[in-house]
Scaffold this active site. Structure first.
Site, PDB file in Angstrom:
ATOM      1  N   LYS A   1      -0.956   2.693   5.656  1.00 61.38           N
ATOM      2  CA  LYS A   1      -1.572   1.732   4.749  1.00 61.38           C
ATOM      3  C   LYS A   1      -1.020   0.310   4.899  1.00 61.38           C
ATOM      4  O   LYS A   1       0.014   0.097   5.534  1.00 61.38           O
ATOM      5  CB  LYS A   1      -1.393   2.211   3.305  1.00 61.38           C
ATOM      6  CG  LYS A   1      -2.174   3.487   2.993  1.00 61.38           C
ATOM      7  CD  LYS A   1      -1.971   3.861   1.541  1.00 61.38           C
ATOM      8  CE  LYS A   1      -2.786   5.065   1.147  1.00 61.38           C
ATOM      9  NZ  LYS A   1      -2.603   5.384  -0.290  1.00 61.38           N
TER      10      LYS A   1
ATOM     11  N   TYR B   1     -13.521   5.458   0.247  1.00 58.87           N
ATOM     12  CA  TYR B   1     -13.001   5.853  -1.066  1.00 58.87           C
ATOM     13  C   TYR B   1     -14.114   6.047  -2.102  1.00 58.87           C
ATOM     14  O   TYR B   1     -13.842   6.044  -3.307  1.00 58.87           O
ATOM     15  CB  TYR B   1     -11.971   4.825  -1.556  1.00 58.87           C
ATOM     16  CG  TYR B   1     -10.670   4.918  -0.799  1.00 58.87           C
ATOM     17  CD1 TYR B   1      -9.795   5.985  -1.004  1.00 58.87           C
ATOM     18  CD2 TYR B   1     -10.319   3.962   0.140  1.00 58.87           C
ATOM     19  CE1 TYR B   1      -8.615   6.090  -0.289  1.00 58.87           C
ATOM     20  CE2 TYR B   1      -9.128   4.056   0.854  1.00 58.87           C
ATOM     21  CZ  TYR B   1      -8.286   5.119   0.626  1.00 58.87           C
ATOM     22  OH  TYR B   1      -7.100   5.232   1.337  1.00 58.87           O
TER      23      TYR B   1
ATOM     24  N   ASN C   1       1.910   3.344  -1.392  1.00 53.07           N
ATOM     25  CA  ASN C   1       2.638   4.555  -1.024  1.00 53.07           C
ATOM     26  C   ASN C   1       2.592   4.881   0.468  1.00 53.07           C
ATOM     27  O   ASN C   1       2.753   6.006   0.867  1.00 53.07           O
ATOM     28  CB  ASN C   1       2.182   5.740  -1.878  1.00 53.07           C
ATOM     29  CG  ASN C   1       0.726   6.083  -1.688  1.00 53.07           C
ATOM     30  OD1 ASN C   1       0.075   5.614  -0.766  1.00 53.07           O
ATOM     31  ND2 ASN C   1       0.209   6.919  -2.562  1.00 53.07           N
TER      32      ASN C   1
ATOM     33  N   HIS D   1      -1.928   7.678   3.763  1.00 54.70           N
ATOM     34  CA  HIS D   1      -2.982   8.554   3.231  1.00 54.70           C
ATOM     35  C   HIS D   1      -3.065   9.727   4.182  1.00 54.70           C
ATOM     36  O   HIS D   1      -2.933   9.559   5.400  1.00 54.70           O
ATOM     37  CB  HIS D   1      -4.335   7.830   3.208  1.00 54.70           C
ATOM     38  CG  HIS D   1      -5.492   8.773   3.110  1.00 54.70           C
ATOM     39  ND1 HIS D   1      -5.969   9.232   1.906  1.00 54.70           N
ATOM     40  CD2 HIS D   1      -6.229   9.388   4.069  1.00 54.70           C
ATOM     41  CE1 HIS D   1      -6.970  10.076   2.125  1.00 54.70           C
ATOM     42  NE2 HIS D   1      -7.151  10.182   3.438  1.00 54.70           N
TER      43      HIS D   1
ATOM     44  N   GLU E   1     -13.260  12.653   7.275  1.00 51.25           N
ATOM     45  CA  GLU E   1     -12.504  11.415   7.403  1.00 51.25           C
ATOM     46  C   GLU E   1     -12.309  11.009   8.863  1.00 51.25           C
ATOM     47  O   GLU E   1     -12.388   9.827   9.197  1.00 51.25           O
ATOM     48  CB  GLU E   1     -11.167  11.544   6.674  1.00 51.25           C
ATOM     49  CG  GLU E   1     -11.339  11.655   5.175  1.00 51.25           C
ATOM     50  CD  GLU E   1     -10.069  11.907   4.403  1.00 51.25           C
ATOM     51  OE1 GLU E   1     -10.107  11.764   3.175  1.00 51.25           O
ATOM     52  OE2 GLU E   1      -9.026  12.249   5.015  1.00 51.25           O
TER      53      GLU E   1
END
Length: 140
Positions: A11, A51, A114, A117, A128
């Site tokens: 990310k 998303y 974080n 993913h 995905e």
């Protein structure tokens, strides 16, 4: 155990801090092999589409903006039970709850930032992966 594939994103908070290599090393040391990887700057359309499952959640707009804020690295990982192995090395979503030695415990800044993913099932991994990669880009 079976050789399977999963999807991973390094990310914006991690790419901004130049952690792409460190995160990839942790994935590889956990027994996962990178069989496709590319650094992209996600467009609004890509982020909203990826998303879309969270569209009705209050954090959707913030998540989309975050994923567009810096480049990300999208990857296809392969290994024995890849989805489970990847989720184990990622650690809990909240880095405060993540086990020592996991990516999130080591590198994440917060629940929102974080670092990574990872797909939550083989079915979602296939979806995905196909969202960002064509078959000829996966060179296992």
């Amino acid at each position: 155990m079976a050789l399977t594939r999963t999807f991973s994103i390094i990310k914006p908070d991690a790419t901004r801090r130049n952690l792409t290599g460190a995160v990839t090393q942790m994935l590889e040391e956990a027994g996962l092999r990178v069989v496709a990887s590319k650094r992209i700057h996600m467009s609004r359309e890509q982020a909203e589409g990826f998303y879309a499952v969270h569209k009705e959640r209050p954090f959707f707009g913030e998540l989309v903006d975050f994923m567009m804020s810096e480049p990300v690295v999208v990857q296809v990982l392969e290994g024995e039970d890849a989805v489970i192995r990847n989720r184990d090395i990622m650690g809990a979503t909240n880095p405060a709850d993540a086990a020592e030695g996991t990516i999130r415990k080591t590198h994440a800044l917060s629940i929102g930032e974080n670092t990574v993913h990872g797909s939550d099932s083989e079915e979602n991994a296939a979806i995905e992966i196909a969202y960002f990669f064509s078959e000829d880009e996966i060179v296992g």
